[in-house]
Design an enzyme around this catalytic site. Structure first.
Site: not given
Length: 660
Positions: A330, A532, A536
């Site tokens: 990410d 994080d 996600d």
């Protein structure tokens, strides 16, 4: 958590006391053995020597025999019966000194094994002990000392220098420096101000703080860290389960081999030699080094990882990390800081950059938007004091305006500024700038004074300083695919990917992230997903392993990922891969050594080249070899700690002249 803490404390004390009692009994038995040997060699007193040796054999051998009988009675095969049978056989045949020596060395080996397990447990309990049992709670403006386990969310506690913070919370008064290495693995203390979060069990170093409790007891970050370590150390990788599966036929096979050797040796008229060979084979066949080969390595690896703020839920995940071939990252909050920063000031021709920044900061000081904070922070760094404003208005997601003196200043997105009314020249300049800034992947703020363009400000979510180096190291480790995935614009994703030299996917929805992970797995990749942990979670759960960055204080991150990184330092990711591979190599070394040792020495014992006492001594040596080989893993990551410490020291040295 308080109940668990008391319970685990009592268990640890009981185990420590039991091990200490075993050590005392072993030492006393060893003294008896020495006395028996002295009586036999010096005073030529066979009868007294035999009595002392028999007493030592009973004192040392009885616990081994009792444990073996209990295991057999419960229907468990733990291979303890091989040692018990060797001691019993030596005693029955009148070899009291040998029985005592064998029992002494075998108990010594067991104590080494127990101390290894106890050391792992002590590592867990060390995390629990750092949580104070008392707290200074504020009630009606005065301090009341209370037990930390009675704290609940909403309570306010006062923490003085040197105190351990009793629970997770947010600072509502005061500022300080906090050492949170035991949670995040950060090597140096971190400055904390009003509004910052603090974690239970961390150490307040300098100032006095009033902290409002947000999480207490087992809900704290420290409580979750303890649970992660316990969960990891209670899991077993496939090779450990394989040893358990074959333990059932190992003992019968050894007994069969011992019986064959004893039968053929005794048939040749060497009954004493047959007995000696059988006892030596039984001693060597007890596979302590084989049993310890994997768990000692895993315990050492988990200890090394937790020292750097890396916590795994299962040793299976740590073991499988070495096979990862693709990583999906990410962008926001993982590869980037997650905070916008001003990266460019572009004043219009004839306008000073200071004038552009001063006008923007004057208006933005009234906004709480992240973009506004970034502009105001730059003005503060430039030692500007924003002017007072009136008639402030803000349109969410578009821009802000206010009157600065006699002038109306607007700061915002290009289209919004155009809609407020500008001349054709300003409109054309804004449209041209939008195209060029988008190509650079910047977010832009346009500043006008009385509808006349002063210039624009470019902002970006900067990549973490160590991100590019971490990506390079992952490529050197042989990972084939490194992909940045983000819901951000194409231009922003392209800018970050160019710095990382990786693939990227922009404007990706959560469902598309899941599809991408599935496609990689379908192509035969072992996929690790890095995020994080907040937005996600679905993608993290889809990966073969998942790593949550900055998990300290985040319940979602800890629960959704298989590996939690308590800090945001990306160099921990290649460290995980390196540690996994090193641990696997150590386990293989231990296994090869253990199997080769058992086969070689049991063959020599069958041929009559190894006496029972020598076999017992070699058994202890083999156990120590495995333990010390695994212990090398504990030092893994020391180079990272050293590099971070040196970098911080260099930063402080550079800062001294400026401070002076």
């Amino acid at each position: 958590m308080a109940h668990d803490f008391v319970k685990s404390e009592l268990q640890l004390e009981a185990q420590t006391g039991r091990v200490s009692l075993e050590i005392m009994a072993t030492l006393f038995g060893g003294v008896l053995l020495i006395c028996a040997l002295v009586a036999k060699l010096t005073f030529d007193s066979p009868h007294n020597s035999a009595m002392l040796a028999a007493a030592a054999a009973i004192l040392l051998g009885a616990p081994l025999v009792i444990v073996a009988i209990k295991d057999l009675w419960a229907g468990h095969m733990h291979m303890n019966e091989l040692v018990a049978l060797a001691v019993f056989a030596a005693f029955v045949f009148g070899e009291y000194l040998e029985a005592g020596v064998i029992a002494f060395f075998m108990i010594l080996s067991v104590l080494i094994e127990n101390r290894t397990a106890l050391g792992a447990q002590a590592h867990i309990e060390a995390l629990v002990r750092i949580t104070p049992t008392r707290a200074n709670k504020l009630e009606n403006g005065s301090e009341v000392e209370t037990e930390a386990r009675h704290l609940k969310p909403g309570d306010v506690v006062r923490v003085r220098p040197g105190d351990n913070i009793p629970a997770d919370g947010r600072i509502i008064s005061g500022q300080s420096t906090v050492n949170q290495a035991n949670i995040t693995g950060e090597s140096l203390p971190v400055d904390k101000n009003v509004g910052d979060d603090v974690f239970g069990g961390t150490i307040n170093v300098t100032g006095v703080m009033d902290v409002q409790v947000t999480k207490a007891g087992e809900d704290t970050t420290l409580g979750k860290v303890k649970d992660l370590i316990i969960q990891a150390e209670s899991t077993r990788i496939p090779i450990m389960r394989m040893i358990d599966r074959y333990a059932g036929w190992y003992t019968p096979t050894v007994l069969m081999l011992v019986g064959i050797v004893w039968f053929f040796t005794s048939q040749s008229g060497e009954r004493d030699a047959a007995t000696q060979r059988a006892i030596a084979m039984l001693v060597i066949a007890c596979p302590c080094p084989l049993i310890l080969a994997t768990p000692t390595a895993m315990v050492a690896a988990i200890s090394a990882a937790s020292r750097l703020g890396v916590y795994v839920k299962s040793v299976i995940d740590l073991e499988s990390a070495r096979n990862v071939t693709a990583m999906v990252f990410d962008k926001t909050g993982t590869l980037t800081t997650g905070e916008l920063q001003v990266t460019r000031l572009a004043p219009k021709s004839g306008v000073e950059g200071a004038d552009l920044l001063a006008a923007a900061a004057a208006v933005e000081q009234n906004s709480r938007h992240p973009v506004a904070r970034a502009v105001v922070n730059v003005a503060r760094q430039a030692r500007m004091k924003p002017a007072q404003t009136t008639d402030f208005t803000e349109q969410a997601g578009k821009g802000v305006s206010a009157r600065v003196g006699d002038n109306v200043v607007r700061v915002g997105r290009g289209q919004w500024v155009i809609e407020q009314g500008v001349d054709p020249e300003t409109k054309a300049a804004i449209e041209d700038t939008l195209m060029s800034s988008e190509a650079d992947g910047l977010s832009t703020l346009f500043v006008t004074r009385n509808n006349v363009l002063l210039g624009w400000i470019g902002l970006a979510d900067n990549t973490r300083p160590e991100a590019a180096a971490a990506m390079d190291e992952l490529r050197q480790q042989g990972l084939k695919r490194l992909i940045i995935v983000t819901g951000d614009r194409e231009s922003v994703a392209k800018r970050v990917a160019a710095q990382m030299h990786t693939e990227y996917r922009a404007q990706v929805l959560p469902a598309q992230k899941l599809e991408m992970v599935g496609e990689l797995k379908a192509r035969g990749h072992r996929v690790a997903v890095i995020g994080d942990g907040v937005n996600d979670a679905p993608a993290l759960k889809a990966g073969d392993i998942s790593i949550a960055m900055g998990a300290a204080g985040s319940d979602v991150a800890i629960h959704s990922a298989t590996i939690a990184l308590m800090n945001n330092n990306l160099n921990r990711i290649p460290f995980i891969i390196r540690l996994s591979r090193l641990t696997s190599n150590v386990i293989k070394q231990n296994m090869i050594f253990a199997v080769a040792f058992i086969i070689l020495v049991i063959s020599l014992a069958a041929a009559g080249y190894v006496a029972p006492i020598v076999a017992a001594l070699l058994h202890v040596v083999s156990t120590l070899v495995v333990v010390f080989n695994s212990a090398r893993l504990v030092r893994s990551g020391e180079e990272i700690e050293q590099a971070e410490h040196e970098a911080m020291e260099a930063t402080l040295q550079r800062a001294k002249p400026a401070i002076a």
